[in-house]
Write a protein that holds these residues in place. Structure first.
Motif, PDB file in Angstrom:
ATOM      1  N   MET A   1       0.846  -1.198   0.000  1.00 48.65           N
ATOM      2  CA  MET A   1       0.000   0.000   0.000  1.00 48.65           C
ATOM      3  C   MET A   1       0.881   1.248   0.000  1.00 48.65           C
ATOM      4  O   MET A   1       1.893   1.306   0.696  1.00 48.65           O
ATOM      5  N   LYS A   2       0.481   2.249  -0.776  1.00 41.35           N
ATOM      6  CA  LYS A   2       1.191   3.516  -0.795  1.00 41.35           C
ATOM      7  C   LYS A   2       0.553   4.483   0.197  1.00 41.35           C
ATOM      8  O   LYS A   2      -0.652   4.404   0.471  1.00 41.35           O
ATOM      9  N   PHE A   3       1.359   5.384   0.740  1.00 38.10           N
ATOM     10  CA  PHE A   3       0.841   6.343   1.727  1.00 38.10           C
ATOM     11  C   PHE A   3      -0.300   7.180   1.153  1.00 38.10           C
ATOM     12  O   PHE A   3      -1.244   7.526   1.852  1.00 38.10           O
ATOM     13  N   GLU A   4      -0.229   7.484  -0.129  1.00 38.03           N
ATOM     14  CA  GLU A   4      -1.266   8.318  -0.740  1.00 38.03           C
ATOM     15  C   GLU A   4      -2.603   7.584  -0.842  1.00 38.03           C
ATOM     16  O   GLU A   4      -3.634   8.220  -1.087  1.00 38.03           O
ATOM     17  N   GLU A   5      -2.605   6.271  -0.631  1.00 33.73           N
ATOM     18  CA  GLU A   5      -3.858   5.503  -0.635  1.00 33.73           C
ATOM     19  C   GLU A   5      -4.536   5.527   0.723  1.00 33.73           C
ATOM     20  O   GLU A   5      -5.675   5.072   0.860  1.00 33.73           O
ATOM     21  N   THR A   6      -3.843   6.017   1.744  1.00 32.10           N
ATOM     22  CA  THR A   6      -4.446   6.116   3.074  1.00 32.10           C
ATOM     23  C   THR A   6      -5.204   7.439   3.183  1.00 32.10           C
ATOM     24  O   THR A   6      -5.208   8.248   2.261  1.00 32.10           O
ATOM     25  N   TYR A   7      -5.822   7.669   4.337  1.00 32.24           N
ATOM     26  CA  TYR A   7      -6.548   8.917   4.561  1.00 32.24           C
ATOM     27  C   TYR A   7      -5.711   9.935   5.326  1.00 32.24           C
ATOM     28  O   TYR A   7      -6.270  10.842   5.965  1.00 32.24           O
ATOM     29  N   LEU A   8      -4.378   9.810   5.284  1.00 32.32           N
ATOM     30  CA  LEU A   8      -3.519  10.822   5.889  1.00 32.32           C
ATOM     31  C   LEU A   8      -3.720  12.144   5.164  1.00 32.32           C
ATOM     32  O   LEU A   8      -3.897  12.173   3.941  1.00 32.32           O
ATOM     33  N   ASN A   9      -3.668  13.259   5.898  1.00 27.49           N
ATOM     34  CA  ASN A   9      -3.977  14.531   5.248  1.00 27.49           C
ATOM     35  C   ASN A   9      -2.814  15.009   4.365  1.00 27.49           C
ATOM     36  O   ASN A   9      -1.707  14.471   4.401  1.00 27.49           O
ATOM     37  N   ASP A  10      -3.075  16.032   3.585  1.00 28.96           N
ATOM     38  CA  ASP A  10      -2.120  16.473   2.565  1.00 28.96           C
ATOM     39  C   ASP A  10      -0.817  16.987   3.161  1.00 28.96           C
ATOM     40  O   ASP A  10       0.252  16.817   2.560  1.00 28.96           O
ATOM     41  N   ASN A  11      -0.868  17.624   4.316  1.00 26.18           N
ATOM     42  CA  ASN A  11       0.364  18.140   4.928  1.00 26.18           C
ATOM     43  C   ASN A  11       1.315  17.005   5.311  1.00 26.18           C
ATOM     44  O   ASN A  11       2.531  17.119   5.151  1.00 26.18           O
ATOM     45  N   ILE A  12       0.750  15.917   5.814  1.00 27.09           N
ATOM     46  CA  ILE A  12       1.564  14.746   6.142  1.00 27.09           C
ATOM     47  C   ILE A  12       2.112  14.115   4.865  1.00 27.09           C
ATOM     48  O   ILE A  12       3.298  13.749   4.779  1.00 27.09           O
ATOM     49  N   LEU A  13       1.278  13.963   3.862  1.00 24.72           N
ATOM     50  CA  LEU A  13       1.713  13.360   2.593  1.00 24.72           C
ATOM     51  C   LEU A  13       2.809  14.186   1.924  1.00 24.72           C
ATOM     52  O   LEU A  13       3.736  13.630   1.328  1.00 24.72           O
ATOM     53  N   ASP A  14       2.722  15.519   2.038  1.00 27.99           N
ATOM     54  CA  ASP A  14       3.762  16.375   1.472  1.00 27.99           C
ATOM     55  C   ASP A  14       5.106  16.133   2.165  1.00 27.99           C
ATOM     56  O   ASP A  14       6.163  16.081   1.517  1.00 27.99           O
ATOM     57  N   ALA A  15       5.077  15.979   3.481  1.00 27.19           N
ATOM     58  CA  ALA A  15       6.312  15.716   4.223  1.00 27.19           C
ATOM     59  C   ALA A  15       6.899  14.363   3.835  1.00 27.19           C
ATOM     60  O   ALA A  15       8.119  14.221   3.657  1.00 27.19           O
ATOM     61  N   LEU A  16       6.038  13.362   3.678  1.00 24.39           N
ATOM     62  CA  LEU A  16       6.507  12.027   3.271  1.00 24.39           C
ATOM     63  C   LEU A  16       7.098  12.066   1.865  1.00 24.39           C
ATOM     64  O   LEU A  16       8.105  11.403   1.582  1.00 24.39           O
ATOM     65  N   TYR A  17       6.490  12.863   0.993  1.00 26.83           N
ATOM     66  CA  TYR A  17       7.004  13.005  -0.376  1.00 26.83           C
ATOM     67  C   TYR A  17       8.406  13.612  -0.348  1.00 26.83           C
ATOM     68  O   TYR A  17       9.316  13.153  -1.050  1.00 26.83           O
ATOM     69  N   ASP A  18       8.596  14.637   0.475  1.00 25.99           N
ATOM     70  CA  ASP A  18       9.910  15.273   0.591  1.00 25.99           C
ATOM     71  C   ASP A  18      10.954  14.309   1.136  1.00 25.99           C
ATOM     72  O   ASP A  18      12.147  14.400   0.810  1.00 25.99           O
ATOM     73  N   MET A  19      10.516  13.373   1.990  1.00 25.02           N
ATOM     74  CA  MET A  19      11.442  12.411   2.601  1.00 25.02           C
ATOM     75  C   MET A  19      11.617  11.155   1.745  1.00 25.02           C
ATOM     76  O   MET A  19      12.291  10.222   2.149  1.00 25.02           O
ATOM     77  N   HIS A  20      10.959  11.144   0.571  1.00 27.06           N
ATOM     78  CA  HIS A  20      11.028  10.011  -0.372  1.00 27.06           C
ATOM     79  C   HIS A  20      10.451   8.722   0.221  1.00 27.06           C
ATOM     80  O   HIS A  20      10.936   7.635  -0.032  1.00 27.06           O
ATOM     81  N   PHE A  21       9.405   8.875   1.041  1.00 30.02           N
ATOM     82  CA  PHE A  21       8.683   7.728   1.570  1.00 30.02           C
ATOM     83  C   PHE A  21       7.417   7.534   0.737  1.00 30.02           C
ATOM     84  O   PHE A  21       6.508   8.363   0.785  1.00 30.02           O
ATOM     85  N   ASP A  22       7.349   6.446  -0.008  1.00 34.58           N
ATOM     86  CA  ASP A  22       6.195   6.198  -0.885  1.00 34.58           C
ATOM     87  C   ASP A  22       5.327   5.046  -0.396  1.00 34.58           C
ATOM     88  O   ASP A  22       4.097   5.153  -0.373  1.00 34.58           O
ATOM     89  N   ASP A  23       5.970   3.932  -0.021  1.00 32.59           N
ATOM     90  CA  ASP A  23       5.234   2.707   0.315  1.00 32.59           C
ATOM     91  C   ASP A  23       5.202   2.466   1.820  1.00 32.59           C
ATOM     92  O   ASP A  23       6.210   2.642   2.515  1.00 32.59           O
TER      93      ASP A  23
END
Length: 439
Positions: A1-23
């Motif tokens: 499962m990818k983080f973007e498939e969860t219901y985490l909000n956009d601010n959290i997803l942006d931080a994960l994207y910057d940290m190169h965390f996808d799965d």
């Protein structure tokens, strides 16, 4: 499962994207949706599986979405050690990079003066997330610095370690001050009876997410010396002969052994330092700083104070004694062969620890390479995976390994069958029965 498939909000997803965390890791995939759905959760996973993110990400996402008081402590995360508290705090800074309105403070022992005053100020103002060791939090509670009446999330990280360190009463004192409608999340590497009992008393209808213990990295060359306990220090001196080994961690379960190993290594000129619970927090910090800066070649440490070690260039791990369980073994040797490097792990297996080591081999589904003892140390015991109380275990020849007396009503033949006298008695009974039938 990818983080973007969860219901985490956009601010959290942006931080994960910057940290190169996808799965998501398996523990994150199992826990994040359940926490977002307001369930109490028990997560059973070893260190290194991504469990910190498994609870931090959904909690931060919900706090950022709003609906929680701004002037209150909304989340308490309990950590067994200062080192783990620091790691959680570092993760908090990364995951919360885009969360402007979320405040946090790490609260742990070993700091006085300005640090304590800063903790007190943050707690009284109502930091959203408090990461704390039990003793330090209780100290602030007694000083009237903490109001836990509006806490929404209560997390116990490495709960098994906390109980092993004697924090059970402290935890229950803290729990009594929390609101009953809080969401509780407990993480543990194992689930012994004492953890199950704790979970029943503080969680409500929890969802259990269990991740199997992963095997050590393939690039770790695992070896073992089979020996008697008095031979271990001789093996240590042999391993470090010539001072060629660098970037080594030597683990022992007891601080007295840590001190003795350190003395022995210093006697042969090894640049080493010790890490154990008798050191003050300032002394521990200095030791870790020296080791990380390569000013110390060998770190000799106990398990509890060594769990915060996160260094990529460790070349060898030495287990002076066999860890209590498979998870501890995997955790210890996992300090080496990081960042796609190779590493070595050496375990000293005494005659009393053979069964425990055999259990580790069974878990790993492999026989770990056995290295012959140095010639000047004498003979080694014969390796056996039998339990220590087995009659044959540790038998070294005539005069050793006395056979137990058979239990009442049982023969020493055990599973091989009945004794000769018992068989004769049964035969007589059978003949008598046949005579009666004939009559």
């Amino acid at each position: 499962m990818k983080f973007e498939e969860t219901y985490l909000n956009d601010n959290i997803l942006d931080a994960l994207y910057d940290m190169h965390f996808d799965d998501c890791t398996p523990i994150q995939e199992g826990c994040i949706p359940q926490i977002l759905d307001y369930h109490d959760v028990i997560g059973i996973a070893q260190t290194g599986t991504g469990k910190t993110a498994a609870y931090l990400l959904p909690i931060l996402s919900m706090l950022d979405d709003g609906g929680y008081p701004k002037d209150a402590i909304n989340c308490i995360i309990m950590s067994p050690t200062r080192e783990l508290a620091q790691q959680i705090d570092q993760a908090m800074q990364g995951f919360g990079y885009y969360l402007d309105g979320i405040s946090s403070v790490a609260v742990y022992g070993g700091n006085d003066g300005p640090r304590y005053d800063q903790e007190m100020k943050s707690l009284r103002m109502g930091a959203d997330v408090v990461i704390a060791t039990p003793g330090r939090l209780l100290s602030h509670i007694r000083m009237g610095n903490v109001d836990l009446s509006r806490v929404s999330f209560f997390v116990l990280d490495e709960a098994d370690r906390m109980l092993d360190m004697g924090f059970s009463d402290d935890i229950m004192q803290i729990v009594k001050l929390l609101p009953s409608d809080r969401q509780t999340i407990l993480f543990s590497a194992t689930m012994p009876e004492k953890i199950q009992s704790l979970a029943k008393s503080i969680l409500k209808d929890p969802v259990e997410v269990k991740i199997a213990v992963s095997k050590p990295a393939e690039k770790i060359h695992q070896m073992a010396y089979i020996c008697y306990e008095p031979q271990k220090l001789g093996i240590i001196r042999h391993l470090f002969k010539g001072n060629k080994l660098k970037r080594v961690i030597c683990f022992s379960g007891k601080k007295d052994k840590v001190k003795e190993i350190t003395r022995q290594l210093k006697q042969i000129g090894v640049n080493c330092c010790a890490m154990h619970s008798d050191l003050s927090q300032q002394e521990r910090d200095e030791v870790m700083l020296k080791f990380k800066a390569c000013q110390c070649d060998v770190l000799v440490a106990t398990d509890i104070v060594a769990r915060g070690i996160d260094i990529d260039d460790i070349q060898m791990v030495i287990n002076y004694d066999v860890p209590h369980d498979c998870e501890d073994y995997v955790h210890r040797i996992g300090r080496t062969a990081r960042a796609d490097r190779e590493g070595e792990a050496v375990t000293l297996v005494s005659d009393k620890d053979m069964y425990a080591f055999g259990q580790i081999e069974d878990f790993l589904e492999k026989d770990i390479e056995k290295i012959p003892l140095p010639g000047d140390l004498g003979d080694a015991p014969k390796y056996s995976k039998q339990r220590p109380n087995s009659p044959r275990h540790g038998k070294r020849g005539k005069g050793h390994g006395r056979r137990r007396s058979p239990a009442k009503g049982k023969t020493s033949a055990g599973k091989r069958g009945k004794s000769r006298s018992a068989k004769t008695s049964d035969k007589k009974k059978d003949n008598a029965s046949r005579e009666k039938i004939k009559e």
